[in-house]
Write an enzyme that holds these catalytic residues in place. Structure first.
Site, mmCIF file in Angstrom:
data_model
loop_
_atom_site.group_PDB
_atom_site.id
_atom_site.type_symbol
_atom_site.label_atom_id
_atom_site.label_comp_id
_atom_site.label_asym_id
_atom_site.label_seq_id
_atom_site.Cartn_x
_atom_site.Cartn_y
_atom_site.Cartn_z
ATOM 1 N N LYS A 1 -42.548 -14.676 -15.171
ATOM 2 C CA LYS A 1 -42.054 -14.111 -14.033
ATOM 3 C C LYS A 1 -40.657 -14.867 -13.458
ATOM 4 O O LYS A 1 -41.376 -15.867 -13.113
ATOM 5 C CB LYS A 1 -43.041 -12.770 -13.567
ATOM 6 C CG LYS A 1 -43.370 -12.260 -14.315
ATOM 7 C CD LYS A 1 -43.687 -10.901 -14.132
ATOM 8 C CE LYS A 1 -45.390 -10.251 -14.730
ATOM 9 N NZ LYS A 1 -45.273 -9.970 -16.022
ATOM 10 N N HIS B 1 -42.705 -6.185 -21.006
ATOM 11 C CA HIS B 1 -43.444 -7.139 -19.090
ATOM 12 C C HIS B 1 -42.232 -7.806 -17.865
ATOM 13 O O HIS B 1 -41.108 -7.608 -17.893
ATOM 14 C CB HIS B 1 -43.808 -8.621 -19.790
ATOM 15 C CG HIS B 1 -45.041 -8.869 -20.917
ATOM 16 N ND1 HIS B 1 -45.798 -7.805 -20.347
ATOM 17 C CD2 HIS B 1 -45.135 -9.365 -21.620
ATOM 18 C CE1 HIS B 1 -47.621 -8.354 -21.315
ATOM 19 N NE2 HIS B 1 -46.468 -8.502 -22.354
ATOM 20 N N TYR C 1 -39.159 -4.090 -13.416
ATOM 21 C CA TYR C 1 -39.540 -3.888 -15.245
ATOM 22 C C TYR C 1 -37.979 -3.731 -15.359
ATOM 23 O O TYR C 1 -37.612 -2.502 -14.609
ATOM 24 C CB TYR C 1 -40.425 -2.500 -15.495
ATOM 25 C CG TYR C 1 -41.844 -2.835 -15.477
ATOM 26 C CD1 TYR C 1 -42.053 -2.404 -14.094
ATOM 27 C CD2 TYR C 1 -42.161 -3.962 -16.717
ATOM 28 C CE1 TYR C 1 -43.862 -3.489 -13.992
ATOM 29 C CE2 TYR C 1 -43.438 -3.857 -16.907
ATOM 30 C CZ TYR C 1 -44.404 -4.264 -15.341
ATOM 31 O OH TYR C 1 -46.227 -4.696 -14.498
#
Lengths: 118, 408
Positions: free
Chosen positions: B362, B315, B307
């Site tokens: 991601k 996120h 993070y």
């Protein structure tokens, strides 16, 4: 772990299967305190060298079985089918994978193909 | 809890929450810098590049639980300090910071007032979603039936049907008597001015807090060694452990145990470079020292999530999979640890992890850690963290390439 209020219920299985003690402890606490399962009992499962858990979700009468394991273990399909046979549960079981940071993820394992309900 | 994509009425609320978060989580690390000295001294020191700030280390106590490879912080104020200043640890009965006791107290109050708790609101939302899925399945089945009938009668394939298949954005729940009952019961919680009836309250037991903040061994060692703000106590004697003992015992906790009592194991001298604690600590320290907040990644099939500032802000951007590489293949054969991801991934497994992470936006990073050979490096170096200099790390980003779509 030994000083925790929930340890006495798990003490004998933790001592019999020391490698599986931490995942059993984490899953038991999560189901009992966080998920608020009812009639939670611990079962000895020598075929998989660990303890398993049986209980009901809140506001439900169905008995569900949970098999704890940890992230560092390798779980194969034969490992799972042995566990399913040993627990003899036609509806399938939940596999609870616990990690070192106390996260637990639950996977539903059934015999053969199981189509999602919807 | 993400406020992305909420415009209009939500934007103001989002702004307030963001400001609150910026104040609550202002410190990226547990240590604080306190300015001391006079203005002139500060200016003079500043000329030479020295800071006149004093470093303040908070003191947090944790208990080492060897079976679960973790350190438990039981005092809630210390647990919140570690969470607020750097997002260290996780409540063992909660999703992030320890909130189990608050949830129980809140649930009790809500039950008394007749309102809905957060779990009940979630249950209702799930029920609505199930109803949507049922409606959608029914509509799809009906459309298929119509198409079959059209083909059977007229021999043509119909692509447009008269049935409207509901989508998540346009579906509205049909009000059932159960829904109306739930709505009515939730009204008292919204109507603040309604006087609460004075009922004789039963003697309720005080709820005992059974939750703790769980720190992984990597987080704990980082806090001890680099931040000097954690004291680790032995679980049986409650005596503080020295740094040397902590270094040894954190490694020894990964040795396979034949008994629950690990006092003999804890006393042994570590002699392997492929101890999972060392490899994971190296990766954790590497990314933490670059400023990332590192948390566990089991929910996304990976080892760690990175993070930028913390889970409450945005996120995670990156998902890390640790791939240990043995410098000397003989060390692998003699290893007592079952390290994961040492063998190359199968293509199917790599694709699975990549797909899972792409869907949640991601980027997947494969982090190759080279484990030094036992033959090359002397054993005594394992006595202290100086052995970490022998490890190497290489990051590789994996992105799926679609030639047709990625022309830019």
């Amino acid at each position: 772990m030994e000083n925790h209020v929930s340890f006495p219920a798990l003490a004998s299985l933790a001592k019999t299967y020391p490698q599986a003690a931490s995942s059993l402890f984490a899953t038991y606490n999560d189901l009992l305190y966080a998920q608020r399962w009812e009639d939670l009992t611990v079962i000895d499962l020598p075929e998989r060298k660990r303890g398993a858990l049986r209980g009901c979700r809140p506001n439900s009468k169905d008995t569900l079985f949970v098999l704890p394991c940890s992230m560092s273990e390798t779980v194969s399909t034969s490992w799972l089918s042995n566990a399913l046979k040993a627990l003899d549960e036609p509806g399938g079981i939940y596999l609870a994978i616990s990690t070192e940071d106390s996260s637990i993820v639950y996977y539903r394992i059934s015999r053969g193909f199981a189509k999602p309900p919807l | 809890m993400s406020r992305h994509g909420r415009k209009g009425g939500g934007a103001k609320k989002g702004g307030n929450r963001r400001n609150e978060n910026n104040i609550t989580y202002a410190c990226p690390l547990p240590i604080l810098l306190e300015p001391t000295g006079y203005k002139s001294t500060k200016a003079l020191l500043g000329l030479f590049g020295y800071s006149s700030n004093r470093i303040v280390h908070p003191h947090v106590e944790g208990i080492f639980d060897h079976a679960s490879h973790s350190v438990w912080v039981k005092k809630s104020d210390q647990a919140m300090l570690l969470w607020k200043r750097g997002f260290f640890g996780k409540g063992n009965l909660s999703r992030s910071e320890p909130s189990w006791l608050n949830r129980q107290i809140h649930q009790r109050e809500m039950q008394r007032k007749g309102g809905m708790t957060a779990e009940e609101i979630t249950a209702k939302r799930r029920e609505l979603r199930n109803q949507f899925k049922l409606d959608r399945a029914r509509a799809i089945a009906q459309a298929a039936e119509e198409a079959e009938a059209a083909f059977a009668e007229r021999g043509i394939i119909v692509t447009e049907t008269s049935v409207v298949i509901p989508s998540g954005a346009t579906w509205k729940p049909s009000s059932t008597p159960k829904d109306r009952a739930v709505e009515e019961s939730s009204e008292p919680s919204l109507n603040v001015t309604e006087p609460i009836e004075a009922e004789p309250e039963e003697e309720e037991e005080e709820i005992k807090d059974v939750e703790h903040l769980q720190l992984t061994l990597q987080e704990a060692f980082f806090l001890i060694w680099t931040m000097d703000c954690l004291t680790v106590l032995d679980s049986l004697t409650n005596e503080p452990l020295s740094l040397q003992q902590i270094w040894n015992q954190f490694q020894n906790s990964h040795l396979p145990a034949t008994t629950f009592d690990r006092t003999l194991l804890q006393a042994s001298i570590p002699n392997r470079f492929d101890n999972p604690f060392l490899i994971n600590y190296y990766v954790y320290h590497h990314y933490r020292s670059l400023g990332w907040v590192v948390k566990g990644g089991i929910k996304f099939c990976v080892d760690y999530l990175l993070y930028k500032r913390g889970p409450v802000f945005q996120h995670a951007e990156f998902a890390i999979v640790v791939c240990p590489v043995y410098e000397d293949p003989k060390d692998r054969d003699s290893s007592p640890f079952a390290l994961q991801n040492v063998d190359p991934f199968t293509w199917s497994w790599l694709s699975t992890i990549n797909r899972v992470n792409t869907q949640v936006l991601k980027t997947l990073i494969l982090c190759y850690v080279t484990i030094p050979a036992l033959e090359r490096v002397q054993m005594p170096s394992l006595e202290s963290p100086s052995c970490l200099t022998y490890y190497q790390v290489r990051d590789v980003i994996v992105r799926r390439f679609i030639p047709a779509r990625m022309r830019d």
